[in-house]
Design an enzyme around this catalytic site. Structure first.
Site, short mmCIF file in Angstrom:
data_model
loop_
_atom_site.label_atom_id
_atom_site.label_comp_id
_atom_site.label_asym_id
_atom_site.label_seq_id
_atom_site.Cartn_x
_atom_site.Cartn_y
_atom_site.Cartn_z
N ARG A 129 -9.35 4.79 3.56
CA ARG A 129 -8.00 5.29 3.82
C ARG A 129 -7.57 6.24 2.70
NH1 ARG A 129 -4.61 2.12 2.74
NH2 ARG A 129 -5.86 0.32 2.11
N TYR A 132 -12.37 7.78 9.67
CA TYR A 132 -12.66 6.50 9.03
C TYR A 132 -11.51 5.50 9.15
CZ TYR A 132 -15.56 3.49 6.24
OH TYR A 132 -16.39 2.45 5.84
N GLY A 133 -11.82 4.33 9.66
CA GLY A 133 -10.94 3.15 9.60
C GLY A 133 -9.50 3.45 9.95
N GLY A 134 -8.63 2.96 9.11
CA GLY A 134 -7.20 3.06 9.34
C GLY A 134 -6.69 4.48 9.47
N LYS A 155 -3.55 0.10 11.25
CA LYS A 155 -2.53 0.19 10.20
C LYS A 155 -1.35 1.06 10.64
CE LYS A 155 -5.05 -2.46 8.08
NZ LYS A 155 -5.28 -3.03 6.78
N HIS A 188 0.60 -7.67 6.99
CA HIS A 188 -0.82 -7.46 6.68
C HIS A 188 -1.39 -8.83 6.32
CE1 HIS A 188 -3.97 -5.17 3.99
NE2 HIS A 188 -4.43 -5.39 5.20
N SER A 220 -5.76 -5.07 0.64
CA SER A 220 -7.03 -4.63 1.21
C SER A 220 -8.21 -5.07 0.34
CB SER A 220 -7.03 -3.12 1.33
OG SER A 220 -5.95 -2.72 2.14
N CYS A 231 -9.23 -7.99 -0.43
CA CYS A 231 -8.91 -9.09 -1.36
C CYS A 231 -9.12 -10.45 -0.72
CB CYS A 231 -7.49 -8.95 -1.89
SG CYS A 231 -7.33 -7.58 -3.05
N GLY A 232 -9.85 -10.52 0.38
CA GLY A 232 -10.29 -11.84 0.84
C GLY A 232 -9.69 -12.35 2.14
N ASN A 289 -12.54 -13.31 4.62
CA ASN A 289 -13.22 -14.50 4.10
C ASN A 289 -12.39 -15.76 4.26
OD1 ASN A 289 -15.93 -13.86 2.51
ND2 ASN A 289 -14.58 -12.08 2.43
N ASP A 349 -6.58 -9.65 9.73
CA ASP A 349 -5.97 -8.50 9.05
C ASP A 349 -4.47 -8.32 9.32
OD1 ASP A 349 -6.56 -6.26 7.26
OD2 ASP A 349 -6.14 -4.95 8.95
N ASN A 389 -16.81 0.40 0.29
CA ASN A 389 -15.89 0.18 1.42
C ASN A 389 -16.64 0.28 2.76
OD1 ASN A 389 -13.28 -0.33 2.59
ND2 ASN A 389 -13.08 1.85 3.06
N ARG A 448 -18.23 -1.07 6.17
CA ARG A 448 -17.54 -2.02 7.04
C ARG A 448 -18.36 -2.36 8.27
NH1 ARG A 448 -11.78 -3.39 5.81
NH2 ARG A 448 -11.46 -2.33 3.83
N ARG A 459 -5.53 -9.87 -6.37
CA ARG A 459 -6.59 -9.93 -7.39
C ARG A 459 -5.93 -9.83 -8.74
NH1 ARG A 459 -12.13 -8.56 -6.11
NH2 ARG A 459 -12.18 -8.28 -3.85
N PHE A 471 -14.18 -18.73 -1.98
CA PHE A 471 -14.81 -18.93 -0.65
C PHE A 471 -14.53 -20.36 -0.14
CE2 PHE A 471 -16.98 -15.52 -2.96
CZ PHE A 471 -16.68 -14.48 -2.08
N GLU A 500 -14.64 -23.18 -1.37
CA GLU A 500 -13.87 -24.07 -2.27
C GLU A 500 -12.37 -23.77 -2.20
OE1 GLU A 500 -15.42 -26.50 -3.26
OE2 GLU A 500 -17.49 -25.93 -3.76
P1 GTP Z 1 -9.19 -5.50 4.37
O1 GTP Z 1 -10.03 -5.53 5.61
O2 GTP Z 1 -9.46 -4.31 3.51
O3 GTP Z 1 -7.74 -5.68 4.61
O4 GTP Z 1 -9.73 -6.68 3.42
P2 GTP Z 1 -9.81 -8.27 3.42
O5 GTP Z 1 -8.63 -8.80 2.69
O6 GTP Z 1 -10.09 -8.82 4.77
O7 GTP Z 1 -11.07 -8.49 2.47
P3 GTP Z 1 -12.38 -9.37 2.63
O8 GTP Z 1 -12.12 -10.78 3.07
O9 GTP Z 1 -13.34 -8.62 3.46
O10 GTP Z 1 -12.89 -9.45 1.12
C1 GTP Z 1 -13.24 -8.36 0.38
C2 GTP Z 1 -14.05 -8.76 -0.83
O11 GTP Z 1 -13.48 -9.87 -1.54
C3 GTP Z 1 -15.47 -9.16 -0.48
O12 GTP Z 1 -16.34 -8.49 -1.34
C4 GTP Z 1 -15.51 -10.63 -0.75
O13 GTP Z 1 -16.78 -11.06 -1.16
C5 GTP Z 1 -14.46 -10.83 -1.84
N1 GTP Z 1 -13.87 -12.19 -1.75
C6 GTP Z 1 -13.32 -12.74 -0.66
N2 GTP Z 1 -12.91 -14.01 -0.91
C7 GTP Z 1 -13.20 -14.25 -2.19
C8 GTP Z 1 -13.02 -15.39 -3.05
O14 GTP Z 1 -12.52 -16.43 -2.66
N3 GTP Z 1 -13.43 -15.25 -4.35
C9 GTP Z 1 -14.01 -14.09 -4.80
N4 GTP Z 1 -14.38 -14.05 -6.09
N5 GTP Z 1 -14.21 -13.01 -4.02
C10 GTP Z 1 -13.82 -13.09 -2.74
C1 SPV Z 2 -7.44 -2.14 4.79
O1 SPV Z 2 -7.71 -1.19 4.04
O2 SPV Z 2 -6.55 -2.98 4.52
C2 SPV Z 2 -8.22 -2.33 6.03
C3 SPV Z 2 -9.18 -1.30 6.41
O3 SPV Z 2 -8.02 -3.33 6.70
S1 SPV Z 2 -8.44 0.06 7.19
O4 SPV Z 2 -8.35 -0.24 8.62
O5 SPV Z 2 -9.31 1.22 6.97
O6 SPV Z 2 -7.12 0.28 6.68
MN MN Z 3 -6.38 -4.60 5.90
#
Ligand code: GTP
Ligand code: SPV
Ligand code: MN
Length: 617
Positions: A89, A228-230, A237, A257, A279, A281-282, A285, A304, A394, A396, A427, A523, A525
């Site tokens: 983005r 690309y993406g958003g 978005k 979000h 974005s 930040c997990g 996951n 998301d 980035n 995806r 973060r 993760f 935990e």
């Molecule tokens: P957008 O799609 O951009 O909105 O991101 P998102 O918030 O869905 O991010 P995503 O869950 O894909 O995580 C992005 C990164 O954070 C990856 O590289 C993960 O490995 C890392 N990550 C996710 N959860 C954790 C966690 O609990 N601990 C740590 N250290 N890293 C994490």
């Molecule tokens: C973000 O950046 O928060 C995403 C990916 O979820 S995008 O759709 O490109 O904005």
């Molecule tokens: Mn997002």
């Protein structure tokens, strides 16, 4: 500008625009006007069918836009390599064009709508020459649902059509829902790469001049220059957050979000939880968390975006308006997120990951050891001793939500799910504890408003730099951010009057020790923090006060079970008075940037926090 200096055909006097039976005449008229102006060779209305997707994919393989992966290893899956200048983005090129500057606020790029319309008029003129213009009616939310909203995107990118087909309910069914009284969002997209007669195409057409422009009052999005993406999947978005935050403000609901998950505790009680992390930040996951504590079960609803609205009884309910995941590849592996790995076994479009020699994909963090040889995201030879990543940070995957093994039964319930908890997280290497609970809705809104996080590769900018990212919405808020906070306060107040608002919490999985190593394993935990939060809602576990609200009392979380030492555990909640004072000063300066619009409740909560910091030893 450059684009209109290129040799282009004169705008066509007429272009043949056949339209499907029953298409709303307003849509047909809009499409015709756009086609006359952007002069595509052809206009195609998308039906959202599998044969249509298969046809587009075949054409893209022929054009070199997609590489087919090995059909035994990754059936139905493809790799796209973007132009290296079009990888994320572009916040600096994202504009909110409200009539009044104060409605965009100090943290959006504002351009008066009339000026932006004139610019876009130039950018779109002849921009689709030599290409096909695709028309995609789509629904955000289950077709026909009470919270569902509709849109129509035009694009000249088949890659974007395939992406929208996965990420939204796109095609005939959505078109049939748009009647004369249906509000629909106009989303116009071009890669901005017209082809002169005879000019060969490139695998990833785009334009260095990018405009991601939003008109919140007229519910329109215009995007030029990126695929690309958003920047290009405008349902995501642009519509579901930026335009939806303006619609929600008018209609009394919240565009967030946030991931959405369902948790069942060992006693069988079900909770629904939404969590806002910036974005990369997990969110994906956390939405796919595999609990390490026996008896707990987590199911996925969304990764998301959540739309949160009062239900018939006035309590807040949430839907995931999307239909797919556009997830970060790096860091996704069998040890960190096995559910995502299982989701990605077939029918995936990967973008900017590395290609293995046997026709599969790889990225940093997928396995502990990198393959001996790869083709990297730039299409170049790569070996583990290269000093650059094989996959773009980035990079995806685009995949249907329905094929996630932990997808919840009610993920597409049109009525949404009742919301029990809302979590904010970022973060933060320092200061912010692993988990805390807001003392009230107002305190929770303050937590959201002052959320900060280190930048990631999801957008342009310096990775690691700390910035305020209120509600994880800094790049996604189509209204003045301070008005967004006021709106959250009002929605919460109404929910409380109707019998109760969700409890609010804050988490930080990313605190580091003096050596720069994460203190918390993260993760699976993360269930330890989630279980504490939900036990708090049931009144089953204790908490003590801190400047961040309520934190777990001694023994409330079995940190040893998470593999965390006593020393690490106290570091995860460590309070450094000087650093926290500086944090409060920074939050105050940030709030001040919104001037008089900052809700008084938010300022009061800052004063409470300061008081708590001042009384630390
Ligand atoms: P957008 O799609 O951009 O909105 O991101 P998102 O918030 O869905 O991010 P995503 O869950 O894909 O995580 C992005 C990164 O954070 C990856 O590289 C993960 O490995 C890392 N990550 C996710 N959860 C954790 C966690 O609990 N601990 C740590 N250290 N890293 C994490
Ligand atoms: C973000 O950046 O928060 C995403 C990916 O979820 S995008 O759709 O490109 O904005
Ligand atoms: Mn997002």
């Amino acid at each position: 500008m450059a684009i209109i200096d290129q040799p282009l055909r004169e705008p066509a006097a007429s272009v043949s625009v056949p339209s499907p039976d029953g298409a709303d005449p307003r849509i047909v008229a809009w499409v015709e006007r756009l086609a006359l102006h952007a002069t595509p060779d052809e206009v195609v209305w998308c039906d959202g069918s599998q044969p249509e997707r298969a046809r587009l994919i075949r054409d893209m393989v022929d054009a070199g836009t997609l590489v087919a992966l090995d059909d035994a290893k990754r059936p139905g899956s493809y790799l796209a390599r973007s132009n290296p200048e079009d990888v994320a983005r572009v916040e600096s090129r994202t504009f909110i064009c409200s009539e009044k500057e104060e409605d965009a606020g100090p943290t959006n790029n504002w351009v008066p709508p009339s000026a932006m319309r004139e610019t876009l008029h130039g950018m779109f003129r002849g921009a689709m020459t030599g290409r096909t213009m695709y028309v995609m009616p789509f629904a955000m939310g289950p077709i026909g649902g009470p919270l569902t909203r509709y849109g129509v995107q035009v694009t000249d990118s088949p890659y974007v059509v395939v992406s929208m087909g996965t990420m939204t309910r796109m095609g005939h069914a959505a078109l049939a829902e748009i009647g004369p009284d249906t509000e629909w969002v106009r989303c116009a997209h071009t890669v901005g790469a017209p082809l002169a007669p005879g000019q060969a195409d490139v695998p990833w057409p785009c334009n260095p001049i990018k405009y991601i422009s939003h008109f919140p009052e007229t519910r329109e999005v215009w995007s030029h220059g990126s695929a690309y993406g958003g920047n290009a999947i405008l349902a995501k978005k642009a519509f579901a957050l930026r335009i939806a935050s303006a619609i929600g403000q008018d209609e009394g609901w919240l565009a967030a979000h946030m991931l959405l998950l369902k948790v069942t505790n060992p006693r069988g009680r079900v909770f629904h939880v939404a969590a806002a992390f910036p974005s990369a930040c997990g969110k994906t996951n956390f939405a796919m968390l595999q609990p390490t504590i026996p008896g707990w079960k987590v199911e996925t609803l969304g990764d998301d975006i959540a739309w949160i609205a009062p239900g018939p009884d006035g309590r807040l309910r949430a839907i995931n308006p999307e239909a797919g995941f556009f997830g970060v590849a790096p860091g996704t592996g069998w040890s960190t997120n096995p559910v995502a790995m299982d989701t990605l076994t077939h029918d995936v479009v990967f973008t900017n990951v590395a290609l293995t020699d046997d026709g599969d994909v790889w990225w940093e963090g997928m396995t502990d050891e990198a393959p001996a040889h790869l083709t990297d995201w730039l299409g170049q030879d790569w070996t583990p001793d290269a000093d650059r990543p094989a996959a773009h940070p980035n990079s995806r995957f685009t995949v249907s939500a329905a094929q996630c093994p932990t997808i919840s039964d009610d993920w597409d319930d049109p009525a949404g799910v009742p919301l029990d908890a809302i979590i904010f997280g970022g973060r933060r290497a320092t200061n912010v504890p692993l988990v805390s609970q807001a003392a009230s809705w107002e305190h929770g809104v303050f937590m959201g408003a002052t959320l900060a996080s280190e930048r990631t590769a999801a957008a342009e900018g310096t990775v690691g730099e700390l910035r305020r990212d209120p509600f994880a919405m800094l790049p996604f808020c189509g209204v003045n951010m301070a008005d967004h906070w006021q709106h959250w306060l009002e929605v919460g107040e109404k929910a409380e009057a109707a019998g109760g608002a969700p409890a609010i919490f804050q988490v930080n999985w990313f605190r580091k020790d003096a050596d720069g190593k994460f203190l918390w394993p993260g993760f699976g935990e993360n269930i330890h923090a989630l279980a504490w939060m939900l036990d708090r809602i049931e009144g089953r576990t204790g908490a003590v006060t801190s400047p961040f609200g309520l934190v777990p009392e001694d023994g409330a979380i079995d940190h040893a079970a998470a593999g965390v030492s006593d020393e690490q555990w106290s570091a995860l909640f460590g309070l450094d008075k000087a650093a926290l004072s500086a944090e409060a000063d920074d939050a105050a300066a940030f709030l001040d940037s919104y001037g008089a619009k900052v809700p008084v409740e938010v300022r009061e909560q800052l004063a409470v926090m300061r008081g708590a910091i001042d009384s630390l030893d």
